[in-house]
Design an enzyme around this catalytic site. Structure first.
Site, PDB file in Angstrom:
ATOM      1  N   CYS A  70     -15.308  -8.890   5.931  1.00 36.91           N
ATOM      2  CA  CYS A  70     -15.203  -9.251   7.343  1.00 36.91           C
ATOM      3  C   CYS A  70     -15.580  -8.020   8.158  1.00 36.91           C
ATOM      4  O   CYS A  70     -15.729  -6.932   7.604  1.00 36.91           O
ATOM      5  CB  CYS A  70     -13.781  -9.743   7.668  1.00 36.91           C
ATOM      6  SG  CYS A  70     -12.622  -8.425   8.024  1.00 36.91           S
ATOM      7  N   ARG A  78      -1.960   6.355   9.640  1.00 37.42           N
ATOM      8  CA  ARG A  78      -2.002   5.843   8.261  1.00 37.42           C
ATOM      9  C   ARG A  78      -2.148   6.994   7.267  1.00 37.42           C
ATOM     10  O   ARG A  78      -2.117   8.159   7.641  1.00 37.42           O
ATOM     11  CB  ARG A  78      -3.183   4.886   8.129  1.00 37.42           C
ATOM     12  CG  ARG A  78      -3.197   3.752   9.160  1.00 37.42           C
ATOM     13  CD  ARG A  78      -2.493   2.545   8.646  1.00 37.42           C
ATOM     14  NE  ARG A  78      -2.550   1.416   9.553  1.00 37.42           N
ATOM     15  CZ  ARG A  78      -3.375   0.380   9.429  1.00 37.42           C
ATOM     16  NH1 ARG A  78      -4.274   0.356   8.465  1.00 37.42           N
ATOM     17  NH2 ARG A  78      -3.302  -0.634  10.268  1.00 37.42           N
ATOM     18  N   ARG A 135       0.859  -1.186   0.000  1.00 37.96           N
ATOM     19  CA  ARG A 135       0.000   0.000   0.000  1.00 37.96           C
ATOM     20  C   ARG A 135       0.895   1.237   0.000  1.00 37.96           C
ATOM     21  O   ARG A 135       1.860   1.313   0.761  1.00 37.96           O
ATOM     22  CB  ARG A 135      -0.872  -0.035   1.243  1.00 37.96           C
ATOM     23  CG  ARG A 135      -2.003   0.934   1.211  1.00 37.96           C
ATOM     24  CD  ARG A 135      -2.808   0.835   2.485  1.00 37.96           C
ATOM     25  NE  ARG A 135      -3.594  -0.383   2.571  1.00 37.96           N
ATOM     26  CZ  ARG A 135      -4.055  -0.874   3.722  1.00 37.96           C
ATOM     27  NH1 ARG A 135      -3.790  -0.285   4.856  1.00 37.96           N
ATOM     28  NH2 ARG A 135      -4.771  -1.975   3.727  1.00 37.96           N
ATOM     29  N   CYS A 150      -7.200 -10.984   0.732  1.00 40.62           N
ATOM     30  CA  CYS A 150      -7.173 -10.553   2.128  1.00 40.62           C
ATOM     31  C   CYS A 150      -7.260 -11.760   3.055  1.00 40.62           C
ATOM     32  O   CYS A 150      -8.192 -12.556   2.970  1.00 40.62           O
ATOM     33  CB  CYS A 150      -8.317  -9.592   2.409  1.00 40.62           C
ATOM     34  SG  CYS A 150      -8.318  -9.128   4.138  1.00 40.62           S
ATOM     35  N   LYS A 202      -6.163   6.776  12.301  1.00 46.16           N
ATOM     36  CA  LYS A 202      -6.545   7.309  10.987  1.00 46.16           C
ATOM     37  C   LYS A 202      -7.014   8.756  11.113  1.00 46.16           C
ATOM     38  O   LYS A 202      -7.773   9.072  12.027  1.00 46.16           O
ATOM     39  CB  LYS A 202      -7.666   6.466  10.388  1.00 46.16           C
ATOM     40  CG  LYS A 202      -7.235   5.030  10.130  1.00 46.16           C
ATOM     41  CD  LYS A 202      -8.350   4.218   9.534  1.00 46.16           C
ATOM     42  CE  LYS A 202      -7.860   2.814   9.187  1.00 46.16           C
ATOM     43  NZ  LYS A 202      -8.915   1.976   8.659  1.00 46.16           N
ATOM     44  N   CYS A 227     -13.179  -2.188   6.279  1.00 47.16           N
ATOM     45  CA  CYS A 227     -12.326  -1.301   5.476  1.00 47.16           C
ATOM     46  C   CYS A 227     -13.127  -0.383   4.553  1.00 47.16           C
ATOM     47  O   CYS A 227     -12.679   0.713   4.254  1.00 47.16           O
ATOM     48  CB  CYS A 227     -11.341  -2.125   4.648  1.00 47.16           C
ATOM     49  SG  CYS A 227     -10.180  -3.010   5.665  1.00 47.16           S
ATOM     50  N   LYS A 279      -3.879   0.929  14.990  1.00 40.78           N
ATOM     51  CA  LYS A 279      -3.813   1.875  13.879  1.00 40.78           C
ATOM     52  C   LYS A 279      -4.502   3.194  14.237  1.00 40.78           C
ATOM     53  O   LYS A 279      -5.340   3.242  15.145  1.00 40.78           O
ATOM     54  CB  LYS A 279      -4.461   1.268  12.650  1.00 40.78           C
ATOM     55  CG  LYS A 279      -5.911   0.898  12.806  1.00 40.78           C
ATOM     56  CD  LYS A 279      -6.373   0.175  11.549  1.00 40.78           C
ATOM     57  CE  LYS A 279      -7.695  -0.537  11.772  1.00 40.78           C
ATOM     58  NZ  LYS A 279      -8.061  -1.417  10.681  1.00 40.78           N
ATOM     59  N   CYS A 317     -14.812  -3.626  -0.096  1.00 39.26           N
ATOM     60  CA  CYS A 317     -13.383  -3.835   0.181  1.00 39.26           C
ATOM     61  C   CYS A 317     -12.865  -4.970  -0.714  1.00 39.26           C
ATOM     62  O   CYS A 317     -13.617  -5.575  -1.450  1.00 39.26           O
ATOM     63  CB  CYS A 317     -13.189  -4.190   1.644  1.00 39.26           C
ATOM     64  SG  CYS A 317     -13.715  -5.874   2.009  1.00 39.26           S
TER      65      CYS A 317
HETATM   66  S1  SF4 Z   1     -12.903  -5.462   5.545  1.00 40.88           S
HETATM   67 FE1  SF4 Z   1     -11.977  -7.381   6.147  1.00 40.88          FE
HETATM   68  S2  SF4 Z   1     -12.078  -8.618   4.301  1.00 40.88           S
HETATM   69 FE2  SF4 Z   1     -12.354  -6.521   3.653  1.00 40.88          FE
HETATM   70  S3  SF4 Z   1     -10.297  -5.861   3.123  1.00 40.88           S
HETATM   71 FE3  SF4 Z   1     -10.711  -5.214   5.223  1.00 40.88          FE
HETATM   72  S4  SF4 Z   1      -9.838  -6.845   6.444  1.00 40.88           S
HETATM   73 FE4  SF4 Z   1     -10.062  -7.667   4.374  1.00 40.88          FE
END
Ligand code: SF4
Length: 1452
Positions: A1350, A1019, A950, A1311, A1086, A1354, A1084, A1305
């Site tokens: 998940c 970040r 990244r 991931c 932000k 993100c 983290k 995401c």
């Molecule tokens: S929300 Fe979870 S699955 Fe999606 S990119 Fe972030 S860590 Fe990975």
């Protein structure tokens, strides 16, 4: 071998359809039939780029290196384990590229099936015509779907006739649009339906078996793509092409599935045959649809005579499919091997049926010749020039010589018999037997009653057992004596049984330089590291004059230096055509050396016909130039005080250092560790040996402590890592109690291996999906179920217990309650069915218990210690504390850890676990290809490790030349695509370890970096992308950059590791982190800067937010400051929740950076470092109280914040289309679905943006919604930019407002935390939901819809109006009621929904919204007013008044 019609037609299709062909070149003496076919085609049409890779070369790397932006790459090879095993490490990268692997097989599919589980498509052709047609199908499929297709086809015979298709037709066939396949519709249960390419099969009208479960949607999608491609191929060739063809009796009782070339072209009563030509994807419902309901027995014949595993692939698929059928209608399934020779007759099939009915279902049947006969047919050939060395060995050692991997073993042991792994295993076995022989002789010597003559012989043999001549002579005499006199002692019998080991032999493994390409994979590393008395002769045949043309993409590793670095290996480099006496000397010394010896032998020749004079000339050139130095290195001489290294080539004696500095893997190591060079030439490997001695001592100590205690094996199946942690902690506690413990994943073992297990085995498993086992246990479950279904009890020795972990509230509907801890419960039952003895009752860990799963664990664990008899053992030492991120950070020497060493380790594609935590701070995440994780585990190879990189790019602004460089980096180092992230930056996926450093260097060359893009630091700083107000944007953008610079870590490790800047590690300089200290932040951090009325950065979702406030002149006056936003949650852990930031007050522009810093410092000192799940600033603020937190910040500032000023937000979605700024420059916001920059058929967005970047003079701005603004376009440049946007369809904004407002995401396949699809799935879901919107007249009304794989969030799902958060494949948490401009969080509406449920819920809801909404009312507000969901007032109350159903429903 000249090309057969099958090879010639496949080669022609590959030639016509591909841009690049990579051909695997068999050993020189055999020649390549493909190469011959390509040569014949040369000059016809537009020729593809053609690369030939030698047998030992790395074809995977060559493909990746040369794929460029090809529409289609073809790989051609005669299938062999050697060729295919070398593809495996790259297969994850290759499987998502448009590649066809055309693999010609000779009556045995055992080798090609290695690729079956990793490639999306696997086709099989039995005839030359089928090979031609499937080659067309495969080319179209790979090209359209941009996925790899394996096409295995039989080499066939010379006389076969093939109907070709003209080249002009093939080209239009390739480019033609996708056809709609007749019957390709999906019934509501999700089963695949319809017949491939419209040919109803002959048995289509009969009743078929019904499945009780739906198919995996991904496999159904792949299958549909196959059908579409097959249909197009049929339209071209006018010949049927089906995944499987059924023929024979119309109401069969027995169904014979055939995978291979059988030719059942006769009738047998009550028997039907299914010839399978599509192996993957074949959804279970499709397999079942082939089985008429009259069938009571299925025989699965597979042409895999050399298959070594218990279950064959098609058999497993069919057994799994049949398991879904109601037990009363379930046919018996038997596995059989289809032999390789001769024509099968109907009488053979009759015999097979007799054999099937007479044997238990578990017996493997056989039709045709057996494996041994098949192997006998495999011919091996030793090139004639190599006898120059083998004759020397025979001459020197005569009877003593044992070539352990002799080609003569191929007939009885298979091709693997010539590999170093095989040879090593064989030598280990022989040495063990010799050790038993020595023991037996010792035992007999201790027996007083034997004759003095025998006693004397045995004693002499013991003394001379390693003497070549004496051991043989005395051995013969011992055998004679024992055979003539009856010695009534078991040891005497054992000596006679092991008499073959009486003479001391010289064991040699002979191999080629192909092994040097990959020391780890070739098994050479294991041989060298074994410490056993083994001699290895490696013959290098690359002529000096063509050294640079041989496999230019992959360098051979210097086996000599590698072996020397081991410290206890004899190494010699020889050349028979340069110094015969030096060869003799080296070989004799190697034989005498008690340990591993490696003799590198040079023999440069091009073909069997190469003249001796040619070889002599090449040898002289190589030796004189120092390319092939002659030397011997004997570490045993050290002990005699002699120099261990003898350089025998005069030409390089004075140039030893240059020799050590040669460009190869180890010389790089030498450069980075200068002390190694000294070790290589004098007291070699002292440190290495010392480290070894310590390891050996530790192993011995461990052995002693564990000697009396029973062994304990802990096996776990875990997706999220929780069950893994419990398993590892249990193992550590076992160790503390003196047990010899091992811990491993469930799929790392097999039922067969467990059947041999003598000790205790404890299983820990969590739950995935709808009560399914986690990924790394699925194969075990599948096999255990198959064995249990056959009523076998192989685990009668097993003593076991199971601990299951799950959440009893996860499935709120009462009818789903049985999914709670289902895998654990199933395993507990299954192990007992398989004969295991339970030592402690099933343990149940429930997330809902007071202490989570620990509550159940604390009851269960003591039962285990009791059962093992170690419950009374007092554990005196404190159990080792688990290593946490806090330990890793502080021990890392400011983020260095052992990353440098890890990058140099070529034996694994991964970095160490602790280094992977540290690389996050450098902007790098270790991941692996989740799509193929279980297949790789099943194959016993490590996961397909790759890295995500990244970039740090505050405010998301970059220049066109930087864009071009990002584009190039994605192609050269990543997977050819890159992603615009929700933090306004670039992200590359699929970067393998050896590309990491070059990638980071290239990013820095573009004047960007990756430092602090991830990790427990601040970040990438977000900033509103509002080019229409460019003056203000310039001010806030500058502010965002200032904040980023102020909060940047100061460690020099980044430059040192990635950019080769001066090392400051060790004694020189010491890093300091004035802001972060050695521990950095607890989690983290932000920061975002927004400019009202646009909240496109979701300012409240960040730890710190700055809301720009303008003065009366429109200049930036300062910011309202927010704190405490954060999205991450853990499913089932109510201590975690999302939260939006609180407004603390106002600060002016000059104070802004300081305010950000002080908030971060309060978090640094007060954040929870004991629990990472509770460590974000949001929890710190809730724990401290907002007022207390604010006063701490103001204390550090030394002044109070001013009262917040008024502001208004209107939206958080992007403002697509054209805008003109105050300075007259133009900006175009374009839509990139979910931020993925790639070229797809009809959407060459990556190419288009590249072309724009080539002419654009302004900037690119990335938005936090993952879109792009082509920004600051001068008016003069406008026409060309508009042309390019139109040419590449980048100006298409004709999407529904729903699509324009959606974001997802990354999730699968990269991931590591993903539990469900996101980026790949949301567009498909939007297709369906936007139809509902359109039906209700809402095409142009935004509904902010987000999805993540998940709960980490993100894509900021918790502030969306409707959101889906992955729980398991196909299952999502559904949330409703977020604010349209990110001002309010949503709330859980349903705990677990799949697509049909989502659509069933949204359809009436959206309709009602269309009918009942108030003027200007947004969807998120409406669902609250309409009573669907309660509003979320704060993070802490997020779980109150959830939606839902069943007994857990709480009123909204
Ligand atoms: S929300 Fe979870 S699955 Fe999606 S990119 Fe972030 S860590 Fe990975």
């Amino acid at each position: 071998m000249s090309p057969t019609p099958a090879i010639a037609s496949v080669a022609r299709i590959a030639y016509v359809t591909s841009d690049v062909i990579v051909n695997s070149q068999p050993p020189r003496q055999n020649g390549s039939p493909f190469a011959e076919a390509f040569a014949a085609l040369d000059g016809s049409g537009s020729a593809p780029d053609l690369f030939h890779v030698p047998l030992g070369g790395d074809a995977g790397s060559t493909i990746l290196h040369n794929k460029r932006s090809s529409n289609l790459v073809s790989f051609t090879a005669l299938a062999s384990s050697q060729v295919l095993a070398r593809l495996v490490p790259h297969i994850s990268e290759l499987s998502s590229l448009p590649i066809v692997f055309h693999l010609a097989v000779q009556d045995d599919l055992s080798d090609v099936l290695i690729l079956r589980s990793t490639a999306p498509y696997f086709l099989l052709s039995s005839t030359a015509q089928q090979a031609h047609d499937n080659a067309l199908l495969a080319s179209r499929l790979a090209r359209r779907e941009r996925k790899a297709v394996v096409h295995a086809f039989h080499v066939g015979e010379q006389g076969e006739v093939v109907g070709d298709v003209g080249e002009d037709k093939i080209l239009s066939f390739l480019l033609e649009e996708r056809r709609v396949t007749p019957g390709a519709h999906a019934p509501s249960n999700g089963h695949a339906a319809g017949h491939a390419n419209g040919h109803p099969n002959v048995h289509g009208t009969h009743e078929k078996l019904e499945a009780s479960l739906p198919d995996d949607p991904a496999s159904v999608d792949l299958f549909r793509s196959y059908e579409a491609a097959a249909w197009s191929t049929v339209a071209l060739t006018r010949r049927p092409l089906r995944p499987a063809v059924i023929h024979g009796a119309s109401h069969p009782e027995t169904l014979v599935f055939t995978l291979g070339r059988a030719g059942f072209d006769f009738d047998v009563d009550h028997v039907a045959f299914v010839d399978v030509s599509l192996l993957t994807p074949f959804p279970p419902s499709r397999l079942l649809a082939l089985i008429p309901s009259s069938v009571t027995r299925i025989i699965v014949l597979e042409q895999v005579p050399r298959w070594t595993m218990k279950f064959t692939p098609l058999y497993l698929d069919i057994v799994s499919a049949v398991q879904q059928v109601d037990v009363q209608h379930r046919p018996i399934v038997q596995s059989g091997i289809l032999g390789v020779k001769g024509t099968v007759k109907s009488t053979d099939v009759a015999k097979l049926l007799q054999q099937a009915t007479a044997s238990p279902a578990s017996t493997r049947l056989q039709l045709g010749s057996s494996a041994t006969e098949a192997l006998a047919a495999v011919s091996s050939h030793v090139p004639k020039h190599e006898s120059s060395y083998t004759k020397i060995l025979s001459h020197l050692f005569d009877q003593r010589l044992e070539i352990v991997n002799s080609p003569s073993l191929v007939a009885s042991q298979g091709e693997l018999a010539t590999s170093p792994e095989f040879a090593l295993g064989r030598i280990r076995g022989e040495l063990e037997q010799r050790a038993q022989l020595v023991n037996a002789i010792q035992e007999l010597l201790d027996e007083g009653s034997i004759s003095s003559e025998l006693h004397s012989l045995l004693s002499k043999w013991v003394v001379a057992k390693d003497d070549p001549a004496k051991s043989r002579q005395l051995g013969d005499e011992i055998v004679q004596t024992l055979e003539s006199v009856n010695v009534p002692h078991p040891a005497a019998d054992q000596i006679l049984a092991l008499k073959a080991h009486l003479p001391s032999v010289s064991r040699w493994i002979i191999g080629s330089d192909a092994w040097s390409y990959d020391l780890g994979a070739s098994g050479l590393h294991h041989t060298i590291a074994s410490g056993l008395n083994i001699n290895v002769l490696i013959i290098d045949t690359v002529p000096y004059s063509s050294r640079n043309t041989a496999d230019p993409h992959r360098r051979k590793q210097d086996v000599g230096l590698y072996a020397m670095n081991h410290g206890d290996v004899f190494v010699a480099s020889v050349a028979v055509y340069s110094s015969y006496s030096q060869v003799l000397q080296a070989i004799v010394e190697a034989d005498r050396f008690n340990g591993p010896s490696v003799v590198l032998a040079y023999l440069p020749y091009v073909s069997e016909d190469s003249a001796a004079l040619e070889i002599l000339k090449e040898t002289k050139l190589a030796v004189d130039a120092g390319y092939w130095p002659l030397y011997r290195w004997d570490p045993s001489k050290e002990r005699q005080g002699k120099e261990p290294f003898v350089l025998d080539s005069d030409a390089v004696k004075n140039d030893l250092q240059a020799f050590l500095d040669r460009q190869n893997h180890l010389s790089q190591l030498v450069r980075s560790k200068p002390q190694l060079a000294t070790e290589l030439v004098s007291s070699l490997g002292e440190n290495v040996k010392e480290a070894r001695r310590k390891r050996a001592q530790k192993a011995y100590d461990d052995l002693l402590t564990a000697i009396d205690a029973p062994p304990l094996l802990v096996l776990y199946a875990s997706d999220s890592g929780r069950a893994e942690k419990v398993a590892k902690r249990l193992a550590a506690r076992g160790k503390a109690r003196g047990l010899s413990t091992n811990v491993a994943t469930l799929d790392s073992t097999t039922v067969d291996a467990l059947a041999q297990e003598e000790g205790y085995v404890v299983f820990v498993t969590s739950v995935a999906g709808q009560g399914e086992p986690p990924q790394n246990g699925r194969m075990f479950f599948k096999t255990a179920n198959a064995i249990a279904a056959r009523g076998e009890t192989p685990l009668s020795k097993l003593r076991f217990s199971v601990f299951a972990m799950g959440d009893s509230h996860y499935w709120p509907r009462p009818e789903d309650a049985h999914y709670y801890n289902k895998p654990g419960k199933d395993l507990n039952t299954r192990l007992e069915q398989l004969g295991g003895e339970r030592i402690a009752a099933l343990g149940l860990g429930d997330d809902q218990d007071a202490d989570g799963p620990e509550t159940g664990y604390k009851i269960w664990e003591p039962l285990i210690w009791k059962a093992l008899g170690v419950d009374s053992i007092a554990v005196t030492e404190a159990e080792p504390e688990p290593i946490t991120n806090e330990h890793i950070k502080v021990a890392s020497n400011y983020l260095r850890g052992t990353i440098v060493e890890g990058l140099e380790d070529t034996t694994t594609g991964a970095l160490s676990a602790s280094d992977t935590q540290l690389t996050k701070f450098h902007g790098i995440y270790q991941q692996d290809d989740r799509d193929i994780r279980d297949e790789r585990e099943a194959q016993g190879v490590e996961p397909a490790f790759q890295f995500m990189i990244r970039v740090r790019m505050p405010g998301g602004v970059c220049l066109p030349n930087q864009w071009l460089q990002m584009d190039q980096i994605a192609d050269e180092h990543g997977n050819g695509t890159f992603k615009i992230t929700t933090r306004q930056t670039f992200q590359f996926h699929g970067v393998i370890k050896r590309h990491l450093k070059p990638s980071i260097k290239d990013i820095n060359r573009a004047l960007l970096d990756t430092l602090a893009a991830c990790g427990d630091v601040n970040r990438n700083v977000l900033c509103s992308a509002i080019p229409s107000l460019s003056k203000l944007h310039a001010q806030v953008y500058q502010f965002a950059k200032d904040v980023s610079a102020r909060l940047l870590p100061r460690t020099t490790a980044y430059h040192e590791i990635w950019l080769d800047k001066k090392m400051v590690a060790g004694d020189a300089l010491k890093d300091v982190e004035p802001l972060y200290g050695e521990f950095y932040l607890p989690r983290k951090f932000k920061v975002a800067v927004s400019v009202p009325p646009t909240n496109d950065v979701d300012v409240f979702a960040n730890d710190v937010g700055f809301i720009a406030i303008v003065d009366s002149k429109g200049d930036l006056a300062g910011f309202n400051v927010t704190a405490g936003g954060g999205m991450g949650v853990t499913h089932g852990n109510k201590k975690t929740y999302p939260r939006i930031g609180d407004v603390l007050g106002f600060c002016n522009v000059e104070q802004g950076c300081e305010v950000a810093e002080k908030i971060m410092l309060v978090q640094r000192d007060n954040g929870n470092r004991a629990d990472r799940k509770n460590a974000r600033l949001k929890y710190t603020i809730d724990r401290m109280g907002l007022d207390k937190f604010k006063s701490e910040v103001e204390k550090l500032l030394g002044y109070p914040l001013q009262p917040a000023r008024p502001y208004t937000f209107h939206r958080n979605v992007d403002d697509f289309g054209w805008h003109t700024g105050e300075d007259g420059k133009h900006h175009f916001t374009l839509f990139i679905e979910n931020g993925r920059i790639q070229d797809e058929p009809g959407k060459d967005f990556k190419a288009g943006l590249r072309e724009i970047a080539k002419v654009h003079k302004g900037t690119f701005r990335l938005t936090a919604n993952q879109h792009i603004i082509v920004s600051d376009i001068p008016t003069a440049e406008l026409p060309i930019i508009k042309d390019l946007l139109a040419q590449y369809k980048l100006d298409n904004l004709n999407h529904s407002a729903l699509r324009l407002s959606s974001s997802a995401c990354v999730a699968f396949p990269t991931c590591g935390l993903a539990m469900a699809e996101s980026e790949r799935y949301l567009p498909l879901l939007v297709d369906k939901v936007e139809k509902i919107c359109e039906e209700n007249g809402l095409r142009n009304d935004s509904i902010v819809m987000r999805m993540t794989g998940c709960p980490n969030g993100c894509a900021r799902p918790y502030v969306a109006e409707v959101a889906f958060v992955g729980k398991a494949p196909g299952q999502y948490l559904m949330l409703l009621g977020g604010g349209f401009y990110g001002q309010r969080m949503n709330k859980i509406y349903r705990e677990s929904v799949s697509e049909p449920e989502i659509l069933a819920i949204l359809k009436p809801m959206i309709k009602r919204y269309a009918l009942e909404r108030l003027e200007g009312e947004h969807f998120g507000d409406f669902v609250i007013r309409a009573g669907y969901i309660a509003p979320t007032e704060s993070g802490k109350t997020w779980y109150d008044r959830l939606g839902g159903e069943g007994e857990y429903r709480e009123a909204a």
